[in-house]
Motif scaffolding. Structure first.
Motif, short mmCIF file in Angstrom:
data_model
loop_
_atom_site.label_atom_id
_atom_site.label_comp_id
_atom_site.label_asym_id
_atom_site.label_seq_id
_atom_site.Cartn_x
_atom_site.Cartn_y
_atom_site.Cartn_z
N ILE A 83 -14.85 10.49 -2.05
CA ILE A 83 -15.12 11.89 -2.41
C ILE A 83 -15.25 12.74 -1.16
O ILE A 83 -14.64 13.81 -1.05
N TRP A 84 -16.03 12.25 -0.20
CA TRP A 84 -16.29 13.04 0.99
C TRP A 84 -15.02 13.27 1.80
O TRP A 84 -14.76 14.37 2.27
N GLU A 85 -14.23 12.23 1.98
CA GLU A 85 -13.02 12.36 2.79
C GLU A 85 -12.01 13.31 2.16
O GLU A 85 -11.25 13.99 2.86
N ASN A 86 -11.97 13.37 0.84
CA ASN A 86 -10.97 14.18 0.16
C ASN A 86 -11.45 15.58 -0.22
O ASN A 86 -10.62 16.49 -0.39
N GLU A 87 -12.77 15.76 -0.35
CA GLU A 87 -13.26 17.03 -0.89
C GLU A 87 -14.21 17.80 0.04
O GLU A 87 -14.69 18.86 -0.32
N LEU A 116 -19.79 16.36 -6.77
CA LEU A 116 -19.09 15.18 -7.31
C LEU A 116 -19.79 13.88 -6.94
O LEU A 116 -19.79 12.92 -7.73
N ILE A 117 -20.34 13.80 -5.75
CA ILE A 117 -21.02 12.56 -5.33
C ILE A 117 -22.13 12.19 -6.31
O ILE A 117 -22.33 11.03 -6.66
N ALA A 118 -22.85 13.21 -6.79
CA ALA A 118 -23.95 12.96 -7.73
C ALA A 118 -23.45 12.49 -9.10
O ALA A 118 -24.23 11.99 -9.91
N HIS A 119 -22.14 12.64 -9.35
CA HIS A 119 -21.57 12.17 -10.62
C HIS A 119 -21.29 10.67 -10.63
O HIS A 119 -21.01 10.10 -11.69
#
Length: 518
Positions: A450-454, A464-467
């Motif tokens: 998630i972090w690398e793409n968003e 999104l990470i919390a999802h």
């Protein structure tokens, strides 16, 4: 001229510009070329292994010099072999994990090799002890391009800054500090070693020069373990000199000292020396020596009245108070308006805090409480925070506050905090809306993905990470994300939009629960 005469002209205790020649002497470590030769032989067992890379590099464009290009070529081949040939791997678990996250195996192995071979040479133990003793009152600080940890091991109590980024974005006090401008083995990714690293370093050199300007102007600089013709040193000096006029350059004449080692030299030789920096002459003193004890004895003649680490503490505490206008655990200030202070006096005390200082914790903000979970920038203990700040903060934040880290570090008993921690499990932290919308994460399975793409959209990435389901959240990956967020903007919880602040707080709650609550 005697070396004592040079030291006597110093306006204050000097900074050392500490080069690889010193750790070749004291740790018997290889120079840059020797290091590359070792890793070239790891790729192919051939006495001409390094020469093959040097020959290839000499036929290519080398904008920052030959060795960075050689290092780039070796790194490419070494990384490729490392992944297919387990026999050359020497990394411990923490570095293996970092390689999985994208760290170059070459840089990780370079750091491991240097650390493993950093062994004091018996012949120079007395010299090293003398240098270490000088660090208490006779040396103001150290700038180094070395990767190894010699300075950290022998200059105790100094504050360290690794790499340009940390140096540029940190308030420096110019006393009892070590600036490792080419990185450190403690963080292999920080090493400036290949062509890309040097290009990035040169691109930011103006910022580095601006940060170091005060040091070069205010302190004598002693260059040790470098050649006067060293390209890296000349670039750094040039970036400083370019900012000065001729009169200012003249003031450096008695403050710049180049120490040159000659194995056959008897005694010590001191002479004037001039180098041209573009069209500007820079005069300095050149000292030729075989026995560094002669230099160290001379430096004993210039000392501060207090240990430099204590002086730095005074400066840092005063700086922090000036910037934040808040007392710390170690400093209290009474102004001229304070009725306890008479006759227009200003009183500042630095020492062990008392109950008066702890009362200031009642004004602690929730954002500071949350941020401290990640970056640990509050100087009060966990017990102080739970005893003096928790009660007010938990009321102000609707009974929702991360407490697991503080509870894990506290020595006292805090039943209300424990009760809150028990209630705040993973399902409590995330909302029903998040649970409902997890299906939108089909293409993402990890925090790192998630972090690398968003991360270009901080609001989306943190949301999104919390999802992710609890089982899919890797604590170490989440820790990296949170640290990067605060590195980019230390005041993100005050300065960003409400949605971003909410998302980051939620991630800190999750991090606090997963790392210390479970």
């Amino acid at each position: 001229m005697k070396i004592e005469d040079v030291v006597e002209k110093f306006n204050t205790t000097p900074f050392l510009f500490f080069g690889s020649g010193m750790t070749r002497r004291y740790y018997n470590l290889p120079d840059w070329k020797g290091l590359l030769e070792h890793f070239a032989r790891e790729i192919r067992d051939d006495e001409f292994a390094y020469s093959i890379y040097e020959n290839r590099a000499s036929k290519m464009d080398t904008p920052v010099g030959l060795l960075p290009k050689v290092a780039e070529l070796i790194q490419t081949d070494y990384d490729e072999k490392w992944f297919r040939d387990a026999s050359i791997r020497n990394l411990e678990a923490d570095l293996l994990m970092k390689v999985k996250r994208g760290l170059s195996p070459f840089k990780a192995e370079v750091a491991t090799y240097i650390k493993k071979n950093s062994v004091v040479v018996d012949e120079y133990k007395t010299e090293i002890e003398m240098l270490s003793n000088l660090s208490e009152k006779n040396i103001a600080g150290v700038i180094t391009t070395n990767y190894d940890e010699f300075i950290e091991n022998h200059f105790l109590g100094y504050t360290k800054f690794v790499g340009q980024k940390q140096l540029i974005f940190s308030p420096i006090q110019g006393i009892a500090e070590v600036f490792k401008i080419h990185g450190s083995i403690e963080d292999p990714d920080s090493l400036i070693i290949n062509e890309k690293d040097y290009l990035d370093f040169d691109r930011k050199s103006a910022y580095l020069a601006a940060k170091l300007m005060t040091i070069f102007i205010e302190y004598p600089i002693i260059f040790m373990g470098y050649s006067i013709s060293d390209v890296n040193i000349q670039k750094i000096i040039k970036s400083i000199i370019d900012c000065l006029d001729m009169q200012q350059i003249k003031t450096l004449e008695d403050r710049f000292v180049f120490v040159e080692y000659q194995s056959e030299k008897m005694g010590i030789e001191v002479s004037p020396y001039t180098i041209m920096v573009d069209d500007k002459p820079l005069s300095m003193k050149r000292i030729v020596v075989e026995d560094f004890k002669l230099l160290y004895r001379a430096l004993e003649g210039k000392r501060s009245k207090l240990p430099v680490r204590i002086l730095r503490r005074f400066k840092q505490e005063l700086y922090d108070f000036t910037v934040t206008n808040k007392p710390t655990a170690n400093m209290r200030v009474a102004s001229i308006e304070d009725e306890r202070v008479q006759d227009e006096e200003l009183v500042m005390a630095i020492g062990k805090y008392n109950d008066f200082g702890l009362k200031g914790l009642h004004g602690l903000k929730a954002d500071e409480w949350y941020k401290n979970i990640v970056v640990e920038d509050i100087e009060f203990s966990a017990d102080d925070l739970l005893q003096y700040a928790f009660k007010d903060l938990v009321k102000q934040n609707s009974g929702r506050l991360p407490v697991n880290k503080y509870l894990s570090k506290a020595k006292g008993n805090y039943p209300d905090c424990v009760e809150l921690a028990k209630k705040q499990d993973f399902d409590y932290i995330i909302s029903k809306t998040i649970k409902k919308n997890r299906y939108k994460l089909d293409k993402y399975k990890t925090v790192k993905q998630i972090w690398e793409n968003e991360k270009d959209s901080l609001e989306k990435a943190t949301r999104l990470i919390a999802h992710l389901p609890e089982k899919d959240i890797n604590i170490e990956e989440l820790e990296i994300v949170l640290n990067e967020i605060f590195e980019n903007d230390i005041n993100i919880l005050q300065d960003s939009k409400p949605a971003i602040r909410t998302n980051i707080r939620r991630l800190i709650m999750i991090y606090d629960y997963l790392k210390w609550g479970k």
